[in-house]
Write a protein that holds these residues in place. Structure first.
Motif, mmCIF file in Angstrom:
data_model
loop_
_atom_site.group_PDB
_atom_site.id
_atom_site.type_symbol
_atom_site.label_atom_id
_atom_site.label_comp_id
_atom_site.label_asym_id
_atom_site.label_seq_id
_atom_site.Cartn_x
_atom_site.Cartn_y
_atom_site.Cartn_z
ATOM 1 N N LEU A 30 0.869 -1.172 0.000
ATOM 2 C CA LEU A 30 0.000 0.000 0.000
ATOM 3 C C LEU A 30 0.904 1.220 0.000
ATOM 4 O O LEU A 30 1.642 1.452 0.967
ATOM 5 C CB LEU A 30 -0.908 0.013 1.223
ATOM 6 C CG LEU A 30 -2.011 -1.045 1.238
ATOM 7 C CD1 LEU A 30 -1.493 -2.364 1.774
ATOM 8 C CD2 LEU A 30 -3.180 -0.570 2.055
ATOM 9 N N ASP A 31 0.883 1.977 -1.080
ATOM 10 C CA ASP A 31 1.769 3.115 -1.283
ATOM 11 C C ASP A 31 0.979 4.409 -1.121
ATOM 12 O O ASP A 31 0.289 4.850 -2.041
ATOM 13 C CB ASP A 31 2.394 3.023 -2.676
ATOM 14 C CG ASP A 31 3.390 4.129 -2.955
ATOM 15 O OD1 ASP A 31 3.857 4.769 -2.003
ATOM 16 O OD2 ASP A 31 3.695 4.340 -4.149
ATOM 17 N N GLY A 32 1.063 5.003 0.085
ATOM 18 C CA GLY A 32 0.384 6.266 0.353
ATOM 19 C C GLY A 32 1.327 7.433 0.154
ATOM 20 O O GLY A 32 2.490 7.266 -0.229
ATOM 21 N N ASP A 33 0.850 8.639 0.419
ATOM 22 C CA ASP A 33 1.673 9.835 0.238
ATOM 23 C C ASP A 33 2.935 9.803 1.087
ATOM 24 O O ASP A 33 4.009 10.127 0.634
ATOM 25 C CB ASP A 33 0.872 11.092 0.575
ATOM 26 C CG ASP A 33 -0.189 11.388 -0.472
ATOM 27 O OD1 ASP A 33 -0.044 10.933 -1.625
ATOM 28 O OD2 ASP A 33 -1.174 12.074 -0.124
ATOM 29 N N ASN A 34 2.800 9.407 2.347
ATOM 30 C CA ASN A 34 3.944 9.453 3.252
ATOM 31 C C ASN A 34 4.244 8.112 3.916
ATOM 32 O O ASN A 34 5.099 8.055 4.791
ATOM 33 C CB ASN A 34 3.703 10.497 4.341
ATOM 34 C CG ASN A 34 3.560 11.886 3.758
ATOM 35 O OD1 ASN A 34 4.334 12.280 2.898
ATOM 36 N ND2 ASN A 34 2.553 12.615 4.202
ATOM 37 N N VAL A 35 3.523 7.060 3.543
ATOM 38 C CA VAL A 35 3.733 5.758 4.160
ATOM 39 C C VAL A 35 3.711 4.641 3.123
ATOM 40 O O VAL A 35 3.045 4.746 2.096
ATOM 41 C CB VAL A 35 2.673 5.458 5.246
ATOM 42 C CG1 VAL A 35 2.761 6.417 6.400
ATOM 43 C CG2 VAL A 35 1.281 5.434 4.678
ATOM 44 N N ASP A 36 4.474 3.603 3.411
ATOM 45 C CA ASP A 36 4.460 2.380 2.619
ATOM 46 C C ASP A 36 4.178 1.231 3.572
ATOM 47 O O ASP A 36 4.963 0.962 4.486
ATOM 48 C CB ASP A 36 5.808 2.163 1.918
ATOM 49 C CG ASP A 36 6.055 3.193 0.836
ATOM 50 O OD1 ASP A 36 5.113 3.449 0.057
ATOM 51 O OD2 ASP A 36 7.167 3.736 0.753
ATOM 52 N N LEU A 37 3.050 0.566 3.363
ATOM 53 C CA LEU A 37 2.618 -0.510 4.233
ATOM 54 C C LEU A 37 2.533 -1.803 3.441
ATOM 55 O O LEU A 37 2.491 -1.784 2.216
ATOM 56 C CB LEU A 37 1.247 -0.179 4.835
ATOM 57 C CG LEU A 37 1.158 1.170 5.555
ATOM 58 C CD1 LEU A 37 -0.285 1.482 5.914
ATOM 59 C CD2 LEU A 37 2.030 1.167 6.799
ATOM 60 N N GLY A 38 2.487 -2.936 4.130
ATOM 61 C CA GLY A 38 2.371 -4.230 3.460
ATOM 62 C C GLY A 38 1.271 -5.067 4.082
ATOM 63 O O GLY A 38 0.987 -4.951 5.278
ATOM 64 N N ALA A 39 0.653 -5.917 3.242
ATOM 65 C CA ALA A 39 -0.452 -6.744 3.723
ATOM 66 C C ALA A 39 -0.468 -8.088 3.006
ATOM 67 O O ALA A 39 0.004 -8.216 1.882
ATOM 68 C CB ALA A 39 -1.781 -6.029 3.494
ATOM 69 N N ILE A 40 -1.024 -9.084 3.686
ATOM 70 C CA ILE A 40 -1.332 -10.369 3.069
ATOM 71 C C ILE A 40 -2.774 -10.260 2.572
ATOM 72 O O ILE A 40 -3.668 -9.872 3.339
ATOM 73 C CB ILE A 40 -1.195 -11.529 4.075
ATOM 74 C CG1 ILE A 40 0.230 -11.630 4.591
ATOM 75 C CG2 ILE A 40 -1.658 -12.842 3.441
ATOM 76 C CD1 ILE A 40 1.265 -11.965 3.535
ATOM 77 N N THR A 41 -2.977 -10.588 1.298
ATOM 78 C CA THR A 41 -4.283 -10.417 0.666
ATOM 79 C C THR A 41 -4.824 -11.757 0.189
ATOM 80 O O THR A 41 -4.104 -12.533 -0.440
ATOM 81 C CB THR A 41 -4.178 -9.451 -0.533
ATOM 82 O OG1 THR A 41 -3.678 -8.197 -0.063
ATOM 83 C CG2 THR A 41 -5.524 -9.257 -1.204
#
Length: 176
Positions: free
Chosen positions: A37-48
């Motif tokens: 998940l690539d947001g303006d100020n954050v990069d997050l990760g998830a299992i989908t």
């Protein structure tokens, strides 16, 4: 990005002769993979995880759910904190264009919800947002039942100042 959607819609017109074909019963598949998940100020990760019902050679419906597994450290006004993806869920209508017997392109549009948590200097906040989602991708089938999928999806949050998040995913696909 809207040009990508228009190009996908135009490509799907080439499949109009195939629309006369029907699927006698839904063809089911499931997938599991990793999403960034690539947001303006954050990069997050998830299992989908996804469940897909192919209702027609060129149309499917898809349900998706993710659980966050990678947080991001942030600094706000010199104070350190973290942001984590709690969960998300979405439903999609999917247009499919078979390119070869083992490779297909798809475009999808849907609606979802996302929950993000932030913790800065011991103060926690949680934000839930509803979004209109759209994206494109492709699936390559290694054989009749197993495949690999790559996709990009944009989440346009419906809240005032909700913003956008781009997601990039890679998944293993299994047909049932």
């Amino acid at each position: 990005m809207r040009n990508i959607l228009l190009a996908t819609a135009a490509i799907s017109l080439f499949a109009v002769p195939a629309m006369a074909q029907t699927v006698s019963s839904p063809q089911w598949s499931g997938s599991v993979g990793y999403t960034v998940l690539d947001g303006d100020n954050v990069d997050l990760g998830a299992i989908t995880g996804r469940a897909t019902a192919r209702l027609h050679p060129n149309f499917a419906v898809e349900g998706e759910a993710s659980i966050g597994v990678k947080d991001d450290d942030i600094t706000v006004a010199g104070v350190n904190g973290s942001v984590e993806h709690d969960y998300d869920a979405a439903l999609y209508a999917v247009g499919v264009v078979p390119v070869t017997p083992n490779f297909e392109l798809f475009g999808r549009v849907g609606y979802g919800t996302t929950s993000i948590k932030a913790d800065i200097a011991g103060v926690s906040a949680q934000e839930d947002g509803e979004s209109v989602n759209y994206g494109v991708g492709g699936t390559y089938y290694l054989n009749a039942q197993n495949g690999l999928r790559a996709d990009w999806t944009r989440r346009d949050f419906t809240d005032d100042n909700g913003g956008e998040i781009d997601t990039y995913g890679v998944s293993y696909v299994r047909r049932f």
